[in-house]
Design an enzyme around this catalytic site. Structure first.
Site, PDB file in Angstrom:
ATOM      1  N   SER A   1      -0.450  -3.644  -2.848  1.00 26.33           N
ATOM      2  CA  SER A   1      -1.882  -3.483  -2.425  1.00 26.33           C
ATOM      3  C   SER A   1      -2.477  -4.717  -2.585  1.00 26.33           C
ATOM      4  O   SER A   1      -2.073  -5.733  -1.930  1.00 26.33           O
ATOM      5  CB  SER A   1      -2.853  -2.268  -2.755  1.00 26.33           C
ATOM      6  OG  SER A   1      -3.787  -2.025  -2.075  1.00 26.33           O
TER       7      SER A   1
ATOM      8  N   ASP B   1       0.766   3.996   6.540  1.00 21.52           N
ATOM      9  CA  ASP B   1      -0.053   3.267   5.874  1.00 21.52           C
ATOM     10  C   ASP B   1      -0.751   2.167   6.612  1.00 21.52           C
ATOM     11  O   ASP B   1      -0.450   0.988   6.588  1.00 21.52           O
ATOM     12  CB  ASP B   1       0.579   2.493   4.713  1.00 21.52           C
ATOM     13  CG  ASP B   1      -0.087   1.894   3.767  1.00 21.52           C
ATOM     14  OD1 ASP B   1      -1.424   2.132   3.627  1.00 21.52           O
ATOM     15  OD2 ASP B   1       0.282   0.882   2.884  1.00 21.52           O
TER      16      ASP B   1
ATOM     17  N   HIS C   1       0.011   4.693   1.427  1.00 30.10           N
ATOM     18  CA  HIS C   1      -0.071   3.330   0.798  1.00 30.10           C
ATOM     19  C   HIS C   1       0.532   3.359  -0.672  1.00 30.10           C
ATOM     20  O   HIS C   1       0.314   4.313  -1.437  1.00 30.10           O
ATOM     21  CB  HIS C   1      -1.534   3.077   0.800  1.00 30.10           C
ATOM     22  CG  HIS C   1      -1.956   1.671   0.252  1.00 30.10           C
ATOM     23  ND1 HIS C   1      -1.403   0.564   1.051  1.00 30.10           N
ATOM     24  CD2 HIS C   1      -2.579   1.328  -0.553  1.00 30.10           C
ATOM     25  CE1 HIS C   1      -1.931  -0.445   0.260  1.00 30.10           C
ATOM     26  NE2 HIS C   1      -2.553   0.106  -0.760  1.00 30.10           N
TER      27      HIS C   1
END
Length: 605
Positions: free
Chosen positions: A157, A295, A322
């Site tokens: 991320s 995602d 995610h």
């Protein structure tokens, strides 16, 4: 959904496969490369410190080393920089830090400038000072007595983005990066897909990180960031941030890529990694990129990177939420285990770092893309994208809400739709998972489709695989100058259950197709999203709206039907377009203006 260890996955080779024959099946052991580093140390040590930067700003890091480390041993380092707190107050070394450190790596995890226990200001993503800091931290690493002079970037991320920015510095010590679920094009892949503001994330994430920057306790039990030393410096860092505008304030002032909100002074182009591809390519840094079909737009970003950069690249696209923690295939029950498991995912990364940071010849390919086909529930591998053996086939919007395989011959035909601003894909969709990696679950869409404009094919006569980027072209007029078009590709099974496959979006304002060179390899229509290309609709006039859906790989079974569903809103996720008024659309479907979907398909015998 639960997680479990699954050592062997089936990989189907898609490279150089003729379209008339199914690809052969081979076994590939995920995370089981040759000469993989084993657990060589029983424990780890952790040290908290501030590293001074060129301007005196001090960056907080945790240094985790194998323990005991024999005198004279030299270690490659793995660097992760975050804006989500490197660790909570009271925490020791994390499981990931222990995983790599006990296998012979130094692990450095730091708070980005202006976040956590670091000094300075964080004004927006990828501010120049933040990126420069990463190079100076690498300078510090290679000067340490335990350092082998080799560094890799790692993260998921936001920390995946910082791994990209680390490579962008072109530091000679950085030998590989592993960005997991990064934002390659944050405008189009996350914040403004199709030019429509993903307000649920922009507002929720912006507020959450602002609270973190002020050290508001979080978690259960609530805790703050881990200070360096006795904590006396932490309050100084927090006081300096109190009046810094939150990121949502800037995002709220953005419509186009090149908008420059006053609170930033820069545009999203300035802090997008795709704008700096020349730097990444010049470095030649090998990269192992991860993304998920469910995602946000990470899968799209992985493919844009894979098809654009000449760097050595490994990539993997799975059926994930995610971060890869949840298996989100709609063809599996809710308790189906994620594959590969969290542990296997770490071992896959370990193999990559062993090759590039320790110099081990363990069979890591220079270019490979591993991807998962939904419905078939199988892994495949290719070294090119799109994979060979797929043909583009059009299905045309037709009367009685049908999809026809032949183009229309009639000179007239249209359908009318009034936008329903109450429709939603819920709050467990591919966009909400970006906040914390939650599971992605789309319920049966049969009921919500009654509130959308739908076109459905006849039952398929053969199994059909769709792999690539579907494109929908609408010939449409509207009663308003602006609208948001949401298009869903769905699988209707023989019982009538409707499964979500993927989606695409386009704000009508951004409908112009750019004839300029795109910033990276485009897999669908090229919309620039630049202010100079703004093209409001003329009410009552037909316009062509070309919408690239997010890429997918799915096997639709014989007897199932293809459905295209069209909406003008997704109320829990995206901002309302237009802000007031209710558009009514007329979609043309005749020989002169044949609205259709184009699918990259391969039929199975």
């Amino acid at each position: 959904m639960t997680r479990e260890l699954s050592i062997v996955a089936l990989i189907i080779s898609a490279a150089c496969t003729p379209s008339t024959e199914p690809p052969p099946t081979v076994e590939v052991e995920l995370g089981q490369c040759r000469e993989r580093s084993t657990t060589a140390f029983d424990d780890v040590s952790i040290r908290l410190l501030h590293i001074p930067m060129r301007d005196g700003v001090r960056i907080a890091v945790d240094l985790v080393l194998p323990d005991p480390l024999p005198e004279g041993d030299k270690l490659p380092a793995i660097l992760t920089m975050t804006r989500y707190w490197r660790s909570f107050e009271g925490d020791g070394a994390s499981a990931v830090q222990r995983f790599f450190a006990t296998r012979g790596y130094a692990v450095i995890t730091g708070d980005s400038r202006g976040t956590g226990a670091s000094f300075g200001i964080w004004p927006y993503h990828r501010a120049p000072d933040e990126t420069k800091d990463f190079g100076e931290i690498v300078d510090w690493i290679v000067e340490q007595p335990w350092s082998s002079g080799v560094v890799g970037g790692f993260g998921t991320s936001y920390t995946a983005n910082t791994a990209d920015w680390l490579a962008q510095n072109n530091h000679p010590a950085v030998k590989a990066i592993i960005p997991r679920f990064p934002d390659f094009d944050p405008y189009a892949d996350l914040y403004f897909p199709g030019g429509i503001f993903h307000v649920a994330f922009g507002k929720g994430w912006g507020e959450a990180v602002k609270e973190m920057d002020l050290n508001v306790p979080r978690g259960d039990p609530p805790r703050g960031v881990k200070p360096v030393g006795d904590g006396s410096l932490l309050e100084m860092t927090i006081d300096a941030r109190r009046n810094v505008p939150g990121v949502f304030e800037g995002l709220s002032q953005v419509t186009f890529r090149d908008d420059r909100p006053e609170v930033w002074g820069v545009s999203m182009l300035d802090w997008s990694i795709h704008t700096h591809l020349e730097d990444l390519e010049r470095a030649g840094t090998p990269m192992f990129t991860w993304g998920g079909w469910f995602d946000a737009g990470t899968a799209q970003g992985v493919l844009h990177r894979f098809t654009t950069l000449a760097n050595p690249q490994k990539a993997i696209l799975g059926p994930w939420s995610h971060g890869g923690g949840y298996h989100a295939s709609p063809y599996q029950p809710p308790d189906f285990a994620t594959t590969p498991s969290r542990e296997e995912q770490l071992f896959e990364s370990l193999c990559y770092f062993d090759h590039y940071l320790k110099g081990r010849d363990n069979g890591t390919p220079e270019k490979e893309l591993i991807y998962y086909t939904l419905g078939e529930e199988a892994w495949k591998t290719t070294d090119v994208w799109p994979p060979p053996g797929f043909d583009k086939r059009r299905y045309y919007f037709s009367e009685n809400e049908s999809l026809a395989s032949e183009p229309p011959s009639s000179t007239s035909g249209s359908d009318h739709y009034t936008v329903d601003f109450e429709v939603t894909t819920g709050t467990s969709n591919r966009w909400f998972t970006q906040r914390g990696g939650a599971d992605v679950v789309y319920d049966d869409r049969k009921d919500v489709d009654t509130r959308l404009l739908t076109y459905t094919s006849a039952p398929l006569e053969k199994d059909m695989e769709i792999t690539g980027t579907p494109v929908v072209r609408l010939f449409v007029s509207s009663t308003t100058e602006d609208s948001a078009f949401f298009v869903y590709l769905e699988d209707v099974d023989p019982s009538g259950r409707v499964l979500y496959v993927t989606e695409g979006h386009l704000r009508a304002l951004h409908r112009a197709i750019s004839d300029e060179d795109p910033p990276y390899t485009m897999l669908g229509p090229h919309h620039s999203y630049m202010s100079k290309d703004a093209a409001p609709m003329v009410p009552g006039e037909v316009a062509e709206i070309a919408i690239g859906l997010h890429p997918t790989s799915v096997l639709l079974r014989k007897g199932h039907r293809i459905r295209i569903a069209i909406a003008g809103a997704d109320k829990d996720t995206f901002t309302r377009v237009p802000e007031s008024g209710t558009p009514s659309w007329t979609i043309e479907r005749h020989s002169a203006q044949p609205s259709h979907v184009e699918l990259p398909i391969r039929e199975r015998p």
